[in-house]
Enzyme design. Structure first.
Site, short mmCIF file in Angstrom:
data_model
loop_
_atom_site.label_atom_id
_atom_site.label_comp_id
_atom_site.label_asym_id
_atom_site.label_seq_id
_atom_site.Cartn_x
_atom_site.Cartn_y
_atom_site.Cartn_z
N LYS A 51 -9.77 -15.50 -1.62
CA LYS A 51 -11.04 -15.06 -1.04
C LYS A 51 -10.89 -13.63 -0.50
O LYS A 51 -9.75 -13.13 -0.38
CB LYS A 51 -11.45 -16.01 0.09
CG LYS A 51 -10.55 -15.94 1.30
CD LYS A 51 -10.86 -17.04 2.31
CE LYS A 51 -9.94 -16.91 3.50
NZ LYS A 51 -9.94 -18.10 4.35
N ARG A 157 -16.20 -24.85 13.84
CA ARG A 157 -16.76 -23.65 13.22
C ARG A 157 -17.73 -24.08 12.13
O ARG A 157 -18.85 -23.65 12.09
CB ARG A 157 -15.63 -22.78 12.67
CG ARG A 157 -16.07 -21.44 12.15
CD ARG A 157 -14.90 -20.61 11.65
NE ARG A 157 -14.19 -21.24 10.54
CZ ARG A 157 -13.18 -20.68 9.88
NH1 ARG A 157 -12.73 -19.48 10.23
NH2 ARG A 157 -12.59 -21.32 8.88
N TYR A 313 -6.85 16.30 15.51
CA TYR A 313 -7.95 16.20 16.47
C TYR A 313 -7.44 16.07 17.91
O TYR A 313 -6.53 15.30 18.17
CB TYR A 313 -8.84 14.99 16.15
CG TYR A 313 -9.80 15.26 15.02
CD1 TYR A 313 -10.79 16.24 15.14
CD2 TYR A 313 -9.72 14.55 13.83
CE1 TYR A 313 -11.66 16.50 14.10
CE2 TYR A 313 -10.59 14.80 12.78
CZ TYR A 313 -11.56 15.79 12.93
OH TYR A 313 -12.42 16.05 11.91
N MET A 366 -10.32 10.70 9.19
CA MET A 366 -11.06 9.78 8.32
C MET A 366 -10.39 9.66 6.95
O MET A 366 -10.16 8.56 6.45
CB MET A 366 -12.50 10.27 8.17
CG MET A 366 -13.40 9.28 7.46
SD MET A 366 -15.06 9.91 7.28
CE MET A 366 -15.68 9.84 8.94
#
Ligand SMILES: *Cc1c(COP(=O)(O)O)cnc(C)c1O
Length: 419
Positions: A51, A157, A313, A366
């Site tokens: 999955k 759940r 940064y 990023m």
């Protein structure tokens, strides 16, 4: 599904650097070996959980490898992923007496019913809201649909609660022959806790629920419970989970099965003892498994900086000596967790060039990350860094990011190919 691009691995030229900057290689050999290790240890059939795109490893890549290794069952998230896997298996053209069965594990919505039936998928079900559309689709397509019923034995759940709720569903099954109760299953909330009292409570509820199914005259072919940790850690000091499951399945003439995902990909959760538990509490499997993913990235650029230079940064890292930095074309957008950033030498994560470690320097951006290659003077633009691989694992990343290896693996975005 994009076609996997085979990365060019040798003699990088400017053209090939441009072509693929970062990619994942999946070792079919390690995946096969892990699957076989799990079947040896499980004492039951092992359903290979692929999955969530095989936990980031690529479901369409992994499914044919697992089918060749002998997996009779594959577990996917939803109908769409089931169809993708079915197509990958068909295209792989594997000489098998029969295709693996595909279990849709995360429930289904009414509008997935037609696809589930036409795609020969086996859904996990626990409510009439799921069953009724599936029964209608099966009747429409003149098929009998096998389904697996999830029992809530204490995780709360999903799943049908044993007792009245289960009785109602069992009566419904008796009146709807277009669906066949092929399996009954449950999931453990604390499988990595050795001697877990929660697990033994869930086991007892599961045993009683199976007897309830039997009393209703239904005969599921499969009984399954648990995950990788169920194979890995003792639930009970005297009875291995595989033996417990086999004994239980035997009482209804069904076959026992355990569902394993994480360990297929080479990882185990740490086994922790329940308070007061005196039995064995360590991972049996860890030393027998190998990660199957190698994540590679090519160096974009190399620069030299002077002492006192601040990097990245917010200038969180200041060079205390002359340094050589390599720039990698990956960042948090690719799943390289920002928690691996480093404000001082070696306070963060690292990548490897061969067996040499290059610590991350400053903040991870990023799409870009700087690493320290001062001690590896041979590094040039185009060279390959191992972001994950020998010497750096998803468990290392998870430690920095205060999470579990599952989340690290699922979060990696890069072109995938088999190696
Ligand atoms: C994901 C999942 C598994 C596999 O768990 P691992 O810890 O990755 O082995 C097993 N059963 C169910 C119901 C799941 O959702």
């Amino acid at each position: 599904m994009p076609q996997p691009i085979t990365p060019r691995r040798t003699n990088p030229t400017p053209a090939t650097i441009e072509a693929v900057k970062s990619w994942i290689e999946i070792s079919s050999r390690n995946l096969t070996a892990n699957y076989k290790t799990l079947t040896t240890h499980a004492g039951a059939e092992v359903l290979a959980v692929i999955k969530a795109n095989a936990y980031g490893h690529g479901a369409a890549l992994c499914a044919p490898v697992l089918a060749r290794a002998g997996a009779a069952w594959l577990g996917v998230t939803d109908a769409a992923e089931g169809i993708e896997v079915r197509e990958a298996l068909t295209q792989a053209d594997i000489a098998l007496p029969q295709q693996p069965r595909i279990l849709v594990m995360s429930g289904s919505l009414p509008d997935e019913a037609d696809t589930i039936v036409s795609g020969n998928l086996t859904p996990i079900v626990w409510s009439l809201d799921q069953l009724e559309p599936l029964a209608r689709a099966a009747v429409q397509q003149h098929k009998q649909l096998p389904v697996h019923l999830e029992l809530d034995t204490g995780m709360s759940r999903q799943g049908c609660v044993p007792g009245k709720q289960l009785d109602r569903l069992l009566q419904w099954f008796a009146a709807h022959p277009s669906l066949a109760l092929d399996g009954v299953m449950t999931h453990f909330a604390s499988a990595e806790i050795a001697g877990s009292l929660q697990t033994s409570d869930q086991q007892q509820r599961f045993e009683r629920a199976i007897q309830q199914v039997r009393a209703a005259g239904l005969t599921p072919a499969w009984i399954h419970a648990g995950n990788s940790s169920t194979i890995d850690s003792p639930i009970d000091p005297v009875e291995h989970s595989g033996r417990w499951l086999s004994r239980l399945a035997h009482t209804v003439a069904a076959r026992p099965m355990v569902r394993s995902g994480l360990s297929l990909y080479g990882y185990c959760l740490p086994v922790e003892p329940e308070q007061g538990y005196a039995g064995q509490a360590s991972s049996l499997l860890t030393s027998h498994l190998q990660p199957i993913m190698t994540w590679k990235a090519r160096v974009l650029d190399v620069r030299s900086i002077d002492p006192g230079t601040r990097v990245g940064y917010n200038g969180t890292f200041t060079a205390s000596a002359p340094m050589r930095l390599a720039l990698l074309p990956i960042g948090y957008a690719d799943g390289l967790r920002r928690e691996l950033s480093a404000s001082s030498p070696s306070s963060g994560g690292w990548v490897n060039f061969g067996s040499d470690r290059a610590p991350i320097v400053g903040r991870i951006s990023m799409n870009l990350t700087s690493v320290d290659v001062t001690a590896i003077p041979s590094v040039r633009p185009g060279d390959e860094a191992h972001v994950l691989g020998p010497g750096i694992t998803a468990a290392d990343h998870a430690r920095f990011a205060h999470t579990i290896p599952y989340e690290i693996l699922c979060g990696i975005k890069a072109t995938r190919c088999l190696s």
